[in-house]
Design a protein around this motif. Structure first.
Motif, PDB file in Angstrom:
ATOM      1  N   TYR A 101       0.826  -1.212   0.000  1.00 40.43           N
ATOM      2  CA  TYR A 101       0.000   0.000   0.000  1.00 40.43           C
ATOM      3  C   TYR A 101       0.863   1.266   0.000  1.00 40.43           C
ATOM      4  O   TYR A 101       0.493   2.264  -0.609  1.00 40.43           O
ATOM      5  CB  TYR A 101      -0.962  -0.008   1.172  1.00 40.43           C
ATOM      6  N   ARG A 114       3.788   1.619  -1.445  1.00 39.14           N
ATOM      7  CA  ARG A 114       4.244   1.799  -2.832  1.00 39.14           C
ATOM      8  C   ARG A 114       3.112   2.308  -3.718  1.00 39.14           C
ATOM      9  O   ARG A 114       3.312   3.210  -4.537  1.00 39.14           O
ATOM     10  CB  ARG A 114       4.816   0.491  -3.378  1.00 39.14           C
ATOM     11  N   GLN A 115       1.923   1.743  -3.541  1.00 38.34           N
ATOM     12  CA  GLN A 115       0.779   2.199  -4.334  1.00 38.34           C
ATOM     13  C   GLN A 115       0.442   3.649  -4.012  1.00 38.34           C
ATOM     14  O   GLN A 115       0.135   4.443  -4.913  1.00 38.34           O
ATOM     15  CB  GLN A 115      -0.434   1.301  -4.087  1.00 38.34           C
ATOM     16  N   SER A 165       2.805   6.072  -5.688  1.00 32.45           N
ATOM     17  CA  SER A 165       2.682   6.173  -7.151  1.00 32.45           C
ATOM     18  C   SER A 165       1.309   6.663  -7.619  1.00 32.45           C
ATOM     19  O   SER A 165       1.172   7.087  -8.762  1.00 32.45           O
ATOM     20  CB  SER A 165       2.996   4.825  -7.799  1.00 32.45           C
ATOM     21  N   CYS A 166       0.308   6.608  -6.764  1.00 31.06           N
ATOM     22  CA  CYS A 166      -1.040   6.971  -7.213  1.00 31.06           C
ATOM     23  C   CYS A 166      -1.172   8.475  -7.415  1.00 31.06           C
ATOM     24  O   CYS A 166      -0.455   9.265  -6.821  1.00 31.06           O
ATOM     25  CB  CYS A 166      -2.112   6.457  -6.255  1.00 31.06           C
ATOM     26  N   PRO A 222      -9.219  -3.385  -5.956  1.00 25.51           N
ATOM     27  CA  PRO A 222      -8.851  -2.204  -5.161  1.00 25.51           C
ATOM     28  C   PRO A 222     -10.075  -1.643  -4.431  1.00 25.51           C
ATOM     29  O   PRO A 222     -11.120  -1.423  -5.032  1.00 25.51           O
ATOM     30  CB  PRO A 222      -8.343  -1.204  -6.205  1.00 25.51           C
ATOM     31  N   TRP A 237      -9.019   3.807  -2.479  1.00 25.51           N
ATOM     32  CA  TRP A 237      -8.441   4.292  -3.727  1.00 25.51           C
ATOM     33  C   TRP A 237      -9.371   5.103  -4.617  1.00 25.51           C
ATOM     34  O   TRP A 237      -8.941   5.585  -5.668  1.00 25.51           O
ATOM     35  CB  TRP A 237      -7.878   3.108  -4.511  1.00 25.51           C
ATOM     36  N   LEU A 268      -5.844   4.353  -9.317  1.00 27.49           N
ATOM     37  CA  LEU A 268      -5.819   2.932  -8.979  1.00 27.49           C
ATOM     38  C   LEU A 268      -7.216   2.311  -8.886  1.00 27.49           C
ATOM     39  O   LEU A 268      -7.343   1.102  -8.708  1.00 27.49           O
ATOM     40  CB  LEU A 268      -5.079   2.700  -7.662  1.00 27.49           C
TER      41      LEU A 268
END
Length: 182
Positions: free
Chosen positions: A8, A10-11, A14-15, A139, A144, A149
């Motif tokens: 999460y 990392r996501q 990048s989101c 997701p 999100w 995402l």
């Protein structure tokens, strides 16, 4: 940090917030910041909890309405009737938003969380809402929505998942994206 918190994190890094929702997310965050002291007073009862934790949950569960229980958006004029039912256990209605918020955070174990990094916070928020999306490999819009995402898929009622339904509210990650900016 747990493996899921790492994923999460990392996501989250990048989101991006979808451009068509940027103004709406900014408006929600501006409203949260207006009440920062109120959120900080609740968060301050738990070691290390940032002010934005109850603020994000308040947005997600109540649309920032201070007349609703942080548990689930039920009115503060009575104990909760939706899950979790009968909260707060102590005191008599009508409840203040603050006493109900403290109960909600304790009821869901957020008072025990010590790591409020982005990834760990997203795991805590997902646990607060429910892990049904994770079990589906989808997701979570709770996390999100309004980011790149998330596209679609939503529980429209307890236990009823619609793969075509689209969330109409900002997710925790989009709110945190702006709240955690310097």
């Amino acid at each position: 940090m747990s493996g899921l918190a790492d994923v999460y994190a990392r996501q989250f890094e990048s989101c991006t917030i979808r451009s068509e929702h940027a103004a709406e997310v900014q408006g929600e965050v501006d409203r949260m910041r207006m009440h920062r002291q109120r959120y900080a007073e609740v968060a301050g009862q738990f070691p290390g909890m940032p002010w934005w934790v109850p603020a994000v949950l308040h947005s997600m569960e109540c649309g920032l309405d201070f007349h609703q229980h942080l548990h689930n958006g039920d009115p503060l004029s009575a104990r909760t009737v939706q899950v979790p039912k009968g909260r707060p256990l102590k005191g008599k209605p009508p409840f203040t938003w603050e006493e109900s918020a403290v109960d909600a955070l304790v009821c869901d174990g957020l008072d025990q969380v010590r790591d409020w990094s982005a990834g760990a916070a997203l795991v805590a928020f997902e646990n607060y809402n429910g892990t049904g999306y994770r079990r589906r490999g989808v997701p979570s819009p709770y996390l999100w929505s309004y980011t790149d995402l998330y596209r679609c898929g939503k529980y429209t009622a307890d236990g009823h998942y619609d793969p075509q339904a689209v969330s109409r509210q900002s997710g925790c990650a989009a709110l945190m994206r702006l709240l955690l900016e310097p």
